[in-house]
Every structure is written in structure tokens, then in C-alpha cells.
Design a protein around this motif. Structure first.
Motif, short mmCIF file in Angstrom:
data_model
loop_
_atom_site.label_atom_id
_atom_site.label_comp_id
_atom_site.label_asym_id
_atom_site.label_seq_id
_atom_site.Cartn_x
_atom_site.Cartn_y
_atom_site.Cartn_z
N UNK A 146 0.83 -1.21 0.00
CA UNK A 146 0.00 0.00 0.00
C UNK A 146 0.87 1.26 0.00
N UNK A 147 1.96 1.24 0.76
CA UNK A 147 2.88 2.39 0.77
C UNK A 147 3.45 2.61 -0.62
N UNK A 148 3.81 1.53 -1.29
CA UNK A 148 4.37 1.63 -2.64
C UNK A 148 3.32 2.20 -3.61
N UNK A 149 2.09 1.71 -3.50
CA UNK A 149 1.02 2.25 -4.36
C UNK A 149 0.79 3.73 -4.10
N UNK A 150 0.83 4.13 -2.83
CA UNK A 150 0.64 5.53 -2.47
C UNK A 150 1.75 6.39 -3.09
N UNK A 151 2.99 5.92 -3.01
CA UNK A 151 4.12 6.65 -3.61
C UNK A 151 3.95 6.76 -5.12
N UNK A 152 3.52 5.69 -5.75
CA UNK A 152 3.31 5.70 -7.20
C UNK A 152 2.22 6.71 -7.57
N UNK A 153 1.16 6.75 -6.78
CA UNK A 153 0.08 7.71 -7.06
C UNK A 153 0.58 9.14 -6.93
N UNK A 154 1.34 9.40 -5.87
CA UNK A 154 1.89 10.76 -5.70
C UNK A 154 2.78 11.12 -6.88
N UNK A 155 3.60 10.18 -7.32
CA UNK A 155 4.48 10.45 -8.46
C UNK A 155 3.68 10.72 -9.73
N UNK A 156 2.59 9.98 -9.92
CA UNK A 156 1.77 10.17 -11.11
C UNK A 156 0.99 11.48 -11.07
N UNK A 157 0.54 11.87 -9.90
CA UNK A 157 -0.33 13.04 -9.78
C UNK A 157 0.43 14.34 -9.55
N UNK A 158 1.71 14.25 -9.24
CA UNK A 158 2.50 15.44 -8.98
C UNK A 158 2.89 16.09 -10.31
N UNK A 159 2.69 17.40 -10.43
CA UNK A 159 3.10 18.07 -11.67
C UNK A 159 4.61 17.95 -11.87
N UNK A 160 5.03 17.90 -13.12
CA UNK A 160 6.45 17.71 -13.44
C UNK A 160 7.31 18.86 -12.94
N UNK A 161 6.78 20.07 -12.90
CA UNK A 161 7.58 21.23 -12.48
C UNK A 161 7.28 21.65 -11.04
N UNK A 162 6.73 20.77 -10.24
CA UNK A 162 6.40 21.11 -8.85
C UNK A 162 7.67 21.33 -8.06
N UNK A 163 7.64 22.35 -7.24
CA UNK A 163 8.77 22.58 -6.33
C UNK A 163 8.26 22.39 -4.91
N UNK A 164 9.17 22.40 -3.98
CA UNK A 164 8.79 22.19 -2.58
C UNK A 164 8.29 23.46 -1.92
N UNK A 165 8.28 24.55 -2.64
CA UNK A 165 7.85 25.82 -2.08
C UNK A 165 6.34 25.85 -1.91
N UNK A 166 5.85 26.32 -0.73
CA UNK A 166 4.40 26.42 -0.55
C UNK A 166 3.78 27.39 -1.55
N UNK A 167 4.56 28.39 -2.02
CA UNK A 167 4.03 29.35 -2.96
C UNK A 167 3.80 28.75 -4.33
#
Length: 173
Positions: free
Chosen positions: A147-168
Motif C-alpha cells: 500500500x505504501x508503494x502504491x501511495x508513492x506511485x500515485x503521488x508520483x503520477x499526480x504530482x506536476x512535473x515542475x512542482x517545487x517544494x515551495x508552498x508558494x
């Protein structure tokens, strides 16, 4: 093809459930809907659901008895915690000057009650865990890792390619 899609959809639902519980009723950290005594991950929370799913019907009866027996103490702690929060709110809204020293006894009481709730949850968890066989623990751990692996895969798929760690970066321009 339908079977594959159904399996992927089911896996997505299972992986998204912990995120969704934060928005549902009773999803707060100290509510039963969010994991029972001690918060998410406490008895009744996702890790123990995985373990209880591996248990025999007789073990599940014992789990219910442990949870039932612990409920009285948990409710007493929760009532005291609610009362302490009310006391803090009353002091915060009272007329006149207010300092951190004025609130210290109440905030210390709240901290002690949070610790008591956590301690209670740990004791209940240890009693439930003691019922499980090594094989059941291993199977529950394997399921959790999947389940942890699936969750990580989902985050990777749903995260925009240019996302940064900045809250802004999440704010619209």
C-alpha cells in the motif's frame, strides 16, 4: 481489460483512503473515525485494520473485547480533554489582560491529557498486537509495504512535473 481497470481503480481507492479520512466526519487526530484512541495509526487505524484483516474470527472477538474494555478510559480522557479545551477557550475570551503564564496550567493539563490518550492507545495496540501470530504480522507488514508503494506511485503520477517544494508554488498566479 475490465478486470485490470477494476483492480487499478480499487488500488487507487485503497491508497487514497488515508488522505480522504482527513476530510470526512470524525477524521480528526483524536476521534474514533480517524483511528481510535491515540489518533491515526492507533487501534482501529489503518495499520491495525491490516493486522485485524489477517486474524481469525476468534481473534477478532478478542480485539473487540480489548477495544470495548479500553473505551471507558478513553472516554474519560476525552471528556477531560474537552473540558480543558473549554477552559482554555473561556480564559482566552475573558476580558482583561492575559499572559502565557495565565494559560500555562491549562495548556500543561491539555498536554498531559494528550499524553495520557497516546499512552492509552499504545497499551491497547500492544494488547491487540499480542494476539497476532508472527505469520499474521508478516502478512500485515507485506500488505502495508504494498500500500505504501502504491501511495508513492500515485503521488508520483499526480504530482506536476515542475512542482517545487515551495508552498508558494501551489498558489495560482
Amino acid at each position: 481489460m475490465r478486470t485490470l481497470l477494476a483492480m487499478l481503480f480499487g488500488a487507487a481507492l485503497v491508497a487514497a483512503a488515508p488522505c480522504a479520512q482527513a476530510f470526512g466526519p470524525g477524521g480528526g487526530p483524536f476521534m474514533r473515525g480517524g483511528g481510535g484512541p491515540g489518533g491515526p495509526g492507533g487501534p482501529g487505524g489503518p495499520p491495525f485494520r491490516l493486522l485485524v484483516a489477517q486474524m481469525t474470527p476468534d481473534q477478532r472477538v478478542q480485539v473487540r473485547l480489548i477495544l470495548r474494555d479500553g473505551r471507558v478510559q478513553m472516554r474519560q480522557i476525552m471528556k477531560a480533554l474537552h473540558d480543558a479545551h473549554e477552559e482554555l477557550a473561556d480564559k482566552s475570551l475573558a476580558p482583561g489582560p492575559l499572559t502565557a503564564a495565565d494559560l500555562a496550567p491549562t495548556t500543561q493539563k491539555i498536554a498531559a491529557l494528550h499524553q495520557a490518550l497516546l499512552d492509552h492507545g499504545v497499551q491497547v495496540m500492544l494488547k491487540i498486537r499480542a494476539l497476532a501470530t508472527p505469520d499474521q504480522l508478516a502478512k500485515a507488514q507485506t500488505t502495508k509495504q504494498k500500500l505504501d508503494s502504491l501511495r508513492e506511485q500515485m503521488h508520483a503520477l499526480l504530482e506536476p512535473a515542475d512542482a517545487s517544494d515551495s508552498p508558494d508554488s501551489e498558489l495560482p498566479e
